[in-house]
Design an enzyme around this catalytic site. Structure first.
Site, PDB file in Angstrom:
ATOM      1  CG  PHE C 118      -2.340   0.229   0.936  1.00  0.00           C
ATOM      2  CD1 PHE C 118      -2.905   1.482   1.084  1.00  0.00           C
ATOM      3  CD2 PHE C 118      -3.138  -0.811   0.483  1.00  0.00           C
ATOM      4  CE1 PHE C 118      -4.249   1.696   0.784  1.00  0.00           C
ATOM      5  CE2 PHE C 118      -4.474  -0.600   0.179  1.00  0.00           C
ATOM      6  CZ  PHE C 118      -5.033   0.657   0.335  1.00  0.00           C
ATOM      7  CG  HIS C 240      -7.888   8.499  -2.382  1.00  0.00           C
ATOM      8  ND1 HIS C 240      -7.633   7.969  -3.628  1.00  0.00           N
ATOM      9  CD2 HIS C 240      -7.715   7.481  -1.505  1.00  0.00           C
ATOM     10  CE1 HIS C 240      -7.317   6.683  -3.497  1.00  0.00           C
ATOM     11  NE2 HIS C 240      -7.364   6.366  -2.228  1.00  0.00           N
ATOM     12  CG  LEU C 250     -11.714   5.394  -2.344  1.00  0.00           C
ATOM     13  CD1 LEU C 250     -10.814   6.610  -2.420  1.00  0.00           C
ATOM     14  CD2 LEU C 250     -11.770   4.862  -0.932  1.00  0.00           C
ATOM     15  CD  GLU C 253      -2.721   4.372  -1.061  1.00  0.00           C
ATOM     16  OE1 GLU C 253      -3.557   4.612  -0.173  1.00  0.00           O
ATOM     17  OE2 GLU C 253      -1.573   4.790  -1.059  1.00  0.00           O
ATOM     18  NE  ARG C 284      -4.637   6.953   0.462  1.00  0.00           N
ATOM     19  CZ  ARG C 284      -5.633   6.519   1.191  1.00  0.00           C
ATOM     20  NH1 ARG C 284      -6.376   7.372   1.854  1.00  0.00           N
ATOM     21  NH2 ARG C 284      -5.883   5.225   1.258  1.00  0.00           N
ATOM     22  CG  HIS C 371     -10.348   9.829   0.844  1.00  0.00           C
ATOM     23  ND1 HIS C 371     -11.468   9.056   0.623  1.00  0.00           N
ATOM     24  CD2 HIS C 371      -9.461   9.011   1.473  1.00  0.00           C
ATOM     25  CE1 HIS C 371     -11.253   7.838   1.093  1.00  0.00           C
ATOM     26  NE2 HIS C 371     -10.051   7.782   1.617  1.00  0.00           N
ATOM     27  NE  ARG C 413      -6.874   8.297   6.401  1.00  0.00           N
ATOM     28  CZ  ARG C 413      -7.072   7.306   5.535  1.00  0.00           C
ATOM     29  NH1 ARG C 413      -6.352   6.222   5.609  1.00  0.00           N
ATOM     30  NH2 ARG C 413      -7.999   7.400   4.610  1.00  0.00           N
TER      31      ARG C 413
END
Lengths: 128, 232, 600
Positions: C118, C240, C250, C253, C284, C371, C413
């Protein structure tokens, strides 16, 4: 050992319903075969225009008598039970009043009883 | 393009019965029915009431009957449903206002099947092991978002709301077939009730209605088989 | 004044991951109730897709210390390091607990919880992406929400479903209750409690293109701000990089984690220019800015403002070869159509439904989408809400989840850290509240006044003869915020936004609605919620205007660099009754890591 959770609602575990469900499918499959055989026999082997009291009487009293009586008795019991059990189950879909349900189910039981008893009597005791 | 929406309205504080009202809006073919409804609410009639949240088919708030079929309003594009659309609340549950129904009877049936993980053995320090093969046995039914499309599309449920309904059975299936769970026997007993799985007549409306494409009827059949073979 | 009265030791507002986790833990010990404006399973936690991050090391070497460093770096060094270390250390624990609750994680061939790569999560030695995200297909959030709700049913947690919190009751500097509106009946309810936790989620609805649900209107933070309490780091709102073009829905990711690449209008894979080592798996804000810059240069698809996210096996396998991307066992990575369909089932569904694209055959059109709120209600590491820069707690008030700012996400984040944040701090908060309420008694509240205050707010909308509409004010707010307080910001733009938002807040006082009824009046609720969005937008714009640097998700064209000397601190924004925002600052907690230049 699993813990019982307080949320378990109405008393359940109806073995009757499991067996009833299984019966409907097993008898349904059998009936499908038996009915088809019966139709073929009546329409093609005998011929519709030829069916009358004597033909049936002859079937039951003649040499194949045991076979035909057994066949017809089986068909009678399987079909009445299948049909009346089906109606019993459907009354719970549409009739919500407990009193009326009891009445209707009693009537169903009565009809079933009459069909099987009288029909069975006829088949067994018929003497030409 | 021009879209006409015929919507069932009902205000519990004023109306004695529901009635139809037509609205016309400008919309793109790729707009969602929900976008249309929200547009009407913002621009024409603020009293139009519906539930909605995520707007992309994951929360299950906006289940409605669109052109007579249960769908999520946020997953129905005008290019699919056409530009003459009928919108009504889902059937079988009491209507509170406009497109909002009382979900409590549905939620109660859901809660009644013990829809939670049961394993009383002390858990290991790390994860309980499970093979991918075992996980795939119940993966379908984990997708359920409790939108109500299935249960409220079922003719048996329309006839008798005592029927636990496809959604509850799907939720129970998720645990019955989870190799780590130990509560199958209890759940199967609950579902073997006359108002449990046996009320399912294999009509298939539920499978057609499910926006998550869960094979609901198949899941119900698997539960029936499981009950049968565990009793015999 | 008519109202219903309820008394519970603990009240939790919000039934997403944080709220439900807190309810399970508090509910084990004391009388707890959850108030939610939605049926719990509708909460936005259910929309989270990719995974929950924890250094389980099930597939390759990993350590919680690496996870912590990645998070600190991802936060662009403005996250509080002690809180981050606590969260990352607790992560494996909490993931195992979820599994013990029945969560159906994807599995490795050995039957352990499966993990995937990720953005921003690395092996700190090789700097390459590490497999740290524990997932359940691409619906991890849905599974967490369902599992937690199922556990709440099992443990008989009390729920007040479809009750909208309208105010907190704070007397003598202590939080003692909540006033809520029962949406079905339109009646007001007072909840008297010893501890109140706010877990109300984010506020993406401030912007035009957002991944957030319609119901995410920042209710908790807005109410807290109106009580004169500060909100922290509001300028840090994450965009995002991959939301579906125009819809903002969305696209996880995880698509990039599984090998998806970003392609511009010229057919180039542009990320290596901006993040040479991890490319698409940079944090991001870096990726969003990259997309934005490409679009600005005219490299969007057909010159428009979006790019392609390509997960077709042909393209992905080609770049696996180019990158020499290998599995832990040394094999070259390789995917096929079935793999994509299985691992990314929900994404495949979204693409087909909303843009008619089959991701296994064509690329997906994406653009940055509003996001996640890194900022919010400031708390200490035990979820207690603090009243000021000295961290004085407000007795009885707690916050967890997206609406809180501990701060574990700092300026930006990392993916999979939000699902982690909510369960870690939901659990912590539940435990802390249970302990603390056992040591205190109920204090008296003036329910009459509290209800009268709320009724007046509602009447101001219901009886308003003004001509302003929800539609107009809402759209203007979104337009100005998207234009000037979005991915890239400049002084003039933000100043303009502040001015415009002040005007909008004035105009809001003359808003009228069509529905004057009592039953299920969603019109009234929407109007009230718009007030929250406006307050939050203003605080965000003011906080952003003041911060003269670029850090994490707050990127300025006029101050392009990070300025640790002057700006390594948290913003604390106070809103007064006249709509003025006062800004103060709080130091960042640094344990081990000094800030370094952030490269991916």
């Amino acid at each position: 050992m699993t813990t019982r959770y307080a949320r378990t609602p109405k008393p359940s575990g109806s073995t009757f319903e499991v067996l009833s469900w299984f019966y409907m499918r097993a008898s349904g499959a059998l009936l499908a075969l038996m009915v088809v055989f019966h139709l073929i026999w009546m329409h093609y082997v005998i011929g519709l225009t030829n069916i009358d009291f004597d033909v049936i009487a002859g079937r039951w009293t003649g040499p194949g008598g045991i076979f035909w009586r057994s066949y017809d008795l089986t068909l009678l019991i399987l079909a009445s039970l299948h049909g009346m059990n089906g109606i019993r189950f459907v009354t719970d879909d549409y009739i919500h009043n407990r009193g009326w349900r009891a009445v209707v189910k009693a009537l169903i039981a009565l009809v079933l009883l009459l069909m099987v008893v009288f029909g069975g009597l006829v088949i067994f005791t018929f003497n030409g | 393009m021009q879209v006409t929406l015929k919507i069932q309205r009902f205000n519990p504080e004023k109306d004695s019965a529901p009635y139809w009202k037509e609205y016309t809006i400008e919309a793109e073919p790729t707009d969602r029915v929900l976008d249309g409804l929200l547009k009407i609410k913002l621009e024409q009639d603020g009293t139009l009431t519906m539930r909605s949240s995520c707007a992309h088919g994951i929360c299950g708030s906006d289940a409605m009957r669109i052109n007579g079929v249960n769908r999520l309003a946020c997953k129905s594009l005008f290019q699919e449903v056409g530009n003459n659309v009928t919108v009504e609340p889902i059937a079988g549950l009491p209507v509170i206002k406009d497109l909002v129904v009382d979900m409590e009877p549905f939620m109660e049936h859901y809660r009644s099947v013990l829809p939670f993980f049961i394993n009383d053995d002390p858990p290991p320090e790390k994860e309980r092991l499970q093979s991918e093969e075992d996980r795939l046995k119940f993966e379908e039914t984990t997708k359920c978002i409790l939108c109500g499309c299935c249960t409220t599309s079922c003719p048996t449920f329309w006839a008798t709301d005592a029927y636990v309904g496809p959604a509850a059975i799907v939720q129970a299936h998720r645990f019955i077939f989870d190799s780590r769970d130990q509560g199958s026997a209890q759940r199967l007993e609950i579902l073997a009730d006359p108002d449990g799985v046996w009320r399912c007549r294999t009509i298939f409306n539920c499978t057609n209605a499910c926006p998550r494409e869960i094979k609901v009827t198949e899941a119900i059949a698997e539960v029936k088989k499981e009950i049968l073979f565990s009793k015999l | 004044m008519q109202y219903h009265y309820h008394k519970h030791d603990v009240i939790i507002v919000g039934a997403g991951g944080a709220g439900l986790m807190a309810a399970l833990y508090a509910g084990k010990e004391v009388d707890t109730a959850v108030i939610s404006k939605l049926y719990p399973t509708r909460s936005h936690t259910g929309a989270a897709q990719g995974g929950i991050g924890a250094a389980l090391a099930n597939l390759e070497e990993d350590h919680w210390e690496w996870h912590a460093y990645d998070t600190i770096k991802g936060a662009d060094f403005i996250g509080d390091q002690d809180a981050i270390e606590f969260m990352c250390k607790d992560a494996p624990n909490v993931v195992f607990e979820l599994e013990h609750m029945g969560l159906p994680f994807d599995r490795t061939p050995e039957g352990k919880i499966s993990q995937r790569r990720f953005g921003g999560h690395t092996n700190n030695e090789t700097k390459q992406a590490v497999m740290r995200a524990c997932n359940s297909a691409d619906r991890t959030g849905h599974m967490i929400l369902q599992t937690l709700y199922q556990q709440c049913i099992k443990h008989n947690v009390n729920f007040y479903d479809e009750y909208q919190m309208l105010d907190l009751i704070i007397e003598d500097g202590e939080a003692r209750g909540v006033v809520a509106y029962e949406i079905d009946t339109g009646e007001l309810h007072v909840f008297h409690a010893k501890a109140i936790m706010l877990a109300t989620g984010g506020w993406g609805r401030v912007w035009n293109i957002t991944s957030n649900a319609l119901t995410l209107t920042g209710d908790g933070p807005a109410i807290v701000a109106r009580h004169g309490l500060p909100l922290e780091d509001m300028e840090f709102f994450q965009f995002h990089p991959t939301g579906l073009f125009k819809l903002g829905i969305l696209i996880t990711e995880a698509v990039r984690g599984e090998g998806g690449v970003l392609i511009n209008g010229k057919g180039e894979r542009f990320m290596p220019k901006y993040a040479p080592t991890v490319k698409e798996l940079a944090s991001r804000d870096v990726v969003s800015r990259a997309i934005y810059l490409e679009v600005l240069e005219g490299n969007g698809i057909d010159g428009k403002d979006y790019v392609y996210l390509d997960i077709t096996p042909k393209t992905v396998n080609h770049y696996f070869e180019v990158d020499n991307s290998r599995l832990p066992n040394g094999e070259l990575r390789h995917i096929d159509e079935d793999y994509v369909r299985a691992k990314l089932e929900d994404i495949t569904d979204f693409c087909k439904t909303y843009v008619g694209v089959d991701p296994t055959k064509e690329p997906i059109p994406v653009q940055p989408t509003a996001h996640y709120a890194m900022g919010g209600i400031p708390t200490d590491n035990d979820t207690r809400v603090i009243a000021n820069e000295n961290k004085d707690p407000i007795p009885g008030l707690y916050a967890a989840g997206e609406c809180a700012c501990v701060s574990v996400h700092g300026g930006n984040r990392l993916g999979t850290n939000s699902l982690l944040d909510i369960v870690v701090f939901g659990r912590r908060g539940g435990k802390v509240m249970a302990e603390e309420v056992k040591q205190k008694d109920f204090k008296p509240i003036d329910a009459e006044s509290a209800v009268a205050k709320v009724q007046a707010e509602l009447d101001a909308i219901l009886n308003n003869q003004g001509t302003e509409t929800i539609a107009a004010i809402q759209q203007e707010m979104k337009n100005i915020m998207s234009k000037d307080v979005g991915v890239f910001r400049v002084e003039e733009g933000m100043a303009e936004a502040v001015k415009k938002l002040r005007e909008l807040r004035e105009r809001y006082k003359h808003i009228h609605i069509d529905d004057k009824g009592k039953r299920f009046n969603t019109n009234l609720m929407e109007a009230w919620q718009l007030g929250n969005l406006l307050d939050i937008a203003l605080i965000t714009a003011e906080s952003a205007l003041a911060r003269k640097e670029s850090r994490g998700a707050h990127a300025r064209d006029d101050f392009k660099e990070r300025d640790d000397e002057n700006w390594m601190k948290h913003t604390m924004a106070y809103l007064d009754a006249d709509g003025n925002v006062t800004l103060k600052y709080k130091p960042v907690v640094v344990t081990k890591y000094q800030p370094v230049k952030r490269v991916y």
